[in-house]
Design an enzyme around this catalytic site. Sequence first.
Site, PDB file in Angstrom:
ATOM      1  N   VAL A  13       0.734  -0.698  -0.206  1.00 55.56           N
ATOM      2  CA  VAL A  13      -0.005  -0.507  -0.410  1.00 55.56           C
ATOM      3  C   VAL A  13       0.542   1.442  -0.411  1.00 55.56           C
ATOM      4  CG1 VAL A  13      -1.383   1.512   0.810  1.00 55.56           C
ATOM      5  CG2 VAL A  13      -1.909  -0.767   1.108  1.00 55.56           C
ATOM      6  N   LYS A  37      15.390  -3.390   1.268  1.00 55.33           N
ATOM      7  CA  LYS A  37      14.393  -2.286   0.764  1.00 55.33           C
ATOM      8  C   LYS A  37      13.621  -1.068   0.296  1.00 55.33           C
ATOM      9  CE  LYS A  37       9.618  -3.426   1.942  1.00 55.33           C
ATOM     10  NZ  LYS A  37       8.488  -4.250   2.630  1.00 55.33           N
ATOM     11  N   THR A 121      -5.343  -0.474   7.375  1.00 54.91           N
ATOM     12  CA  THR A 121      -6.789  -0.577   7.773  1.00 54.91           C
ATOM     13  C   THR A 121      -6.429  -0.719   9.396  1.00 54.91           C
ATOM     14  OG1 THR A 121      -6.986  -2.158   5.917  1.00 54.91           O
ATOM     15  CG2 THR A 121      -8.864  -2.520   7.633  1.00 54.91           C
ATOM     16  N   PHE A 150      -8.214   1.446  -0.327  1.00 55.02           N
ATOM     17  CA  PHE A 150      -9.238  -0.095  -0.911  1.00 55.02           C
ATOM     18  C   PHE A 150      -8.716  -0.703  -2.580  1.00 55.02           C
ATOM     19  CE2 PHE A 150     -12.220   3.145   0.488  1.00 55.02           C
ATOM     20  CZ  PHE A 150     -12.900   2.055   1.453  1.00 55.02           C
ATOM     21  N   GLU A 153      -3.808  -5.685  -4.950  1.00 56.24           N
ATOM     22  CA  GLU A 153      -2.952  -6.543  -5.311  1.00 56.24           C
ATOM     23  C   GLU A 153      -3.045  -7.037  -7.012  1.00 56.24           C
ATOM     24  OE1 GLU A 153      -0.755  -8.865  -2.100  1.00 56.24           O
ATOM     25  OE2 GLU A 153      -1.216  -7.129  -1.217  1.00 56.24           O
ATOM     26  N   ALA A 250     -17.165 -19.458  -7.474  1.00 63.17           N
ATOM     27  CA  ALA A 250     -16.943 -20.120  -6.419  1.00 63.17           C
ATOM     28  C   ALA A 250     -15.677 -20.687  -6.109  1.00 63.17           C
ATOM     29  CB  ALA A 250     -18.214 -21.245  -6.265  1.00 63.17           C
ATOM     30  N   CYS A 258      -5.823  -9.203   3.258  1.00 63.27           N
ATOM     31  CA  CYS A 258      -6.312  -8.494   3.937  1.00 63.27           C
ATOM     32  C   CYS A 258      -7.996  -9.144   4.406  1.00 63.27           C
ATOM     33  CB  CYS A 258      -7.179  -7.494   2.683  1.00 63.27           C
ATOM     34  SG  CYS A 258      -5.721  -6.418   2.665  1.00 63.27           S
ATOM     35  N   LYS A 318      -3.859 -15.030  -4.868  1.00 61.79           N
ATOM     36  CA  LYS A 318      -4.412 -14.229  -6.340  1.00 61.79           C
ATOM     37  C   LYS A 318      -4.043 -14.359  -8.068  1.00 61.79           C
ATOM     38  CE  LYS A 318      -4.686  -9.876  -5.627  1.00 61.79           C
ATOM     39  NZ  LYS A 318      -6.109  -8.293  -5.629  1.00 61.79           N
TER      40      LYS A 318
HETATM   41  P1  NAD Z   1       3.260  -4.614   4.116  1.00 64.03           P
HETATM   42  O1  NAD Z   1       3.669  -5.615   5.191  1.00 64.03           O
HETATM   43  O2  NAD Z   1       3.131  -5.274   3.152  1.00 64.03           O
HETATM   44  O3  NAD Z   1       4.009  -3.232   4.401  1.00 64.03           O
HETATM   45  C1  NAD Z   1       4.092  -2.780   5.778  1.00 64.03           C
HETATM   46  C2  NAD Z   1       5.857  -2.117   5.870  1.00 64.03           C
HETATM   47  O4  NAD Z   1       5.814  -0.932   6.972  1.00 64.03           O
HETATM   48  C3  NAD Z   1       6.203  -2.580   5.173  1.00 64.03           C
HETATM   49  O5  NAD Z   1       7.454  -2.494   4.237  1.00 64.03           O
HETATM   50  C4  NAD Z   1       7.267  -2.187   6.974  1.00 64.03           C
HETATM   51  O6  NAD Z   1       8.773  -2.468   6.811  1.00 64.03           O
HETATM   52  C5  NAD Z   1       6.603  -1.272   6.836  1.00 64.03           C
HETATM   53  N1  NAD Z   1       6.943  -0.292   8.755  1.00 64.03           N
HETATM   54  C6  NAD Z   1       6.433  -0.618   9.596  1.00 64.03           C
HETATM   55  N2  NAD Z   1       6.672   0.103  10.348  1.00 64.03           N
HETATM   56  C7  NAD Z   1       7.333   1.026  10.544  1.00 64.03           C
HETATM   57  C8  NAD Z   1       7.949   1.944  10.951  1.00 64.03           C
HETATM   58  N3  NAD Z   1       7.318   2.713  12.086  1.00 64.03           N
HETATM   59  N4  NAD Z   1       8.647   3.139  10.217  1.00 64.03           N
HETATM   60  C9  NAD Z   1       8.658   2.727   8.452  1.00 64.03           C
HETATM   61  N5  NAD Z   1       8.180   1.365   8.058  1.00 64.03           N
HETATM   62  C10 NAD Z   1       7.315   0.847   8.771  1.00 64.03           C
HETATM   63  O7  NAD Z   1       2.000  -3.517   4.400  1.00 64.03           O
HETATM   64  P2  NAD Z   1       0.605  -3.690   3.345  1.00 64.03           P
HETATM   65  O8  NAD Z   1       0.063  -5.199   2.352  1.00 64.03           O
HETATM   66  O9  NAD Z   1       1.000  -2.459   2.158  1.00 64.03           O
HETATM   67  O10 NAD Z   1      -0.648  -3.397   4.324  1.00 64.03           O
HETATM   68  C11 NAD Z   1      -0.462  -1.478   4.789  1.00 64.03           C
HETATM   69  C12 NAD Z   1      -1.760  -1.761   5.563  1.00 64.03           C
HETATM   70  O11 NAD Z   1      -3.180  -1.564   4.333  1.00 64.03           O
HETATM   71  C13 NAD Z   1      -2.569  -2.851   6.583  1.00 64.03           C
HETATM   72  O12 NAD Z   1      -3.161  -1.968   7.595  1.00 64.03           O
HETATM   73  C14 NAD Z   1      -3.526  -3.278   4.890  1.00 64.03           C
HETATM   74  O13 NAD Z   1      -4.456  -4.223   5.959  1.00 64.03           O
HETATM   75  C15 NAD Z   1      -3.964  -1.914   4.164  1.00 64.03           C
HETATM   76  N6  NAD Z   1      -4.361  -2.629   3.133  1.00 64.03           N
HETATM   77  C16 NAD Z   1      -4.133  -3.449   2.780  1.00 64.03           C
HETATM   78  C17 NAD Z   1      -3.769  -3.696   0.922  1.00 64.03           C
HETATM   79  C18 NAD Z   1      -3.066  -4.907  -0.106  1.00 64.03           C
HETATM   80  O14 NAD Z   1      -3.848  -5.275  -0.706  1.00 64.03           O
HETATM   81  N7  NAD Z   1      -2.217  -4.805   0.867  1.00 64.03           N
HETATM   82  C19 NAD Z   1      -4.755  -2.748   0.213  1.00 64.03           C
HETATM   83  C20 NAD Z   1      -5.980  -2.104   1.012  1.00 64.03           C
HETATM   84  C21 NAD Z   1      -4.870  -1.968   3.345  1.00 64.03           C
END
Ligand code: NAD
Length: 430
Positions: A13, A37, A121, A150, A153, A250, A258, A318
């Site tokens: 995200v 990263k 989230t 929203f 991926e 299905a 998520c 997926k």
């Molecule tokens: P992710 O695990 O891919 O990325 C999170 C990143 O945050 C990691 O790279 C981690 O190293 C970094 N991080 C953690 N603490 C940190 C800090 N204090 N300072 C700097 N970096 C820090 O997570 P994601 O899939 O991108 O999801 C992030 C949020 O968005 C979640 O709450 C998730 O539920 C929500 N979300 C995800 C999606 C999705 O499809 N992945 C879609 C909508 C919402």
Amino acid sequence: MQRKISVIGTGYVGLTTGVCLAYLGHKVICVDKDKNKIQRLQKGIVPIYEPGLDEILKKHRKNLEFTTNTKDAVQKSEVIFIAVGTPSQKDGDIDMTYFRQAIREIAKILDSYKIIVNKSTVPVGTGEWTKKEIKKHYKGGFSIVSNPEFLREGSAIKDFLEPDRIVIGVEDEKAKEIMLDIFSSIKAPKIITDIKSAEMIKYAANAFLATKISFINEIANLCEKAGADVKKVAEGIGLDKRIGPKFLNAGIGYGGSCFPKDVDGLNKIAEQKKYNFHLLKAVSLVNKNQQKKFLHKIKNTLKKIDGKTVCIWGLAFKPNTDDVRKSPAIEIIKGLQRSDYKIQVYDPVATENAKKELPKKNIKFCKTSFEAAKNADVLALVTEWPEFSELNMKKVKKLMRHSYFLDGRNQLEPEEMKKLGFYYEGIGRK
Ligand code: NAD
């Protein structure tokens, strides 16, 4: 107007948000604690598989900076987006460790008015907690915004730049105007609301989509018993505009980072508010059973033919992503490993991530679909990658020892597969 923005957390995200905000013309600093990263991103290497992200990052590189230095990024920015992970705990509750850490770090750095926008989230009420926490460390002015994400991926760029809506939970005019300005070139309805409602919208949206999936899976299970075809049933109900055709495929249930966590998270939120959310509990249970049912189907088929070798097509949760978090494939493979079968797996992009999740026991990671199918007794299609529809199935059949094809995503046509001589079983199909 060009805004100075930081994004804390550069995962799926955060990176998409940062790159897309740069595309919209803003100056963006992406921050992550993960040095590896950030080093890769500084060299222009995108650490995740997300179609289109690479190109757009390269094109708008001049508007982007990548760093591990939160202090520097926050102090240079007027708007700070938070996109850190909020995973599930063992009991389904939401793990807020990363979020809280990020807020505490920012609170100690603040030295002038900033807008702190949350994209992660988080449970309803987190905005309130954030405000209190910041006030403990910083006495100046700031605004809190909830801007849930929203994106999906696999289509993250399109979802970010052409969303169905943008939700902005906000308490003051100044922050509202700046948020509307940031997204001014995106043509989508903008829902302005209070912070708690914005936080709830995210959970309600994911819980509703998961409900649709569990509902059609229950219908599929009933179709199997009643001799109906769930694909036709889904088409028949999906054309009703009140229902809509999406999320009616299905299969073996939802996975990913998520849906499972947000369904469990909302169940926990309900529990903490002393509300019994009967429907959502059932959604989660149906999903778990759907995966178990498929695993049993594979094992029973193997027992029936005294087979030892299983081919698994697909590891990602997926298609079009390398994300294997809560992927049904991982749980199914682990279940097979417990029973000592020989497993041959193939996925176009998720193999390296899956290797980190799976025990080494009895598993061969293959480079092609054909290699994985070779000498297999049962082939289980778990992720509906488009390339599986293009394969020469005659060749696949020749390579297999027994031609049992279990299609966990109803990707292929039963009649065609049967004509080729496969014993084919989909989910909820005749
Ligand atoms: P992710 O695990 O891919 O990325 C999170 C990143 O945050 C990691 O790279 C981690 O190293 C970094 N991080 C953690 N603490 C940190 C800090 N204090 N300072 C700097 N970096 C820090 O997570 P994601 O899939 O991108 O999801 C992030 C949020 O968005 C979640 O709450 C998730 O539920 C929500 N979300 C995800 C999606 C999705 O499809 N992945 C879609 C909508 C919402």
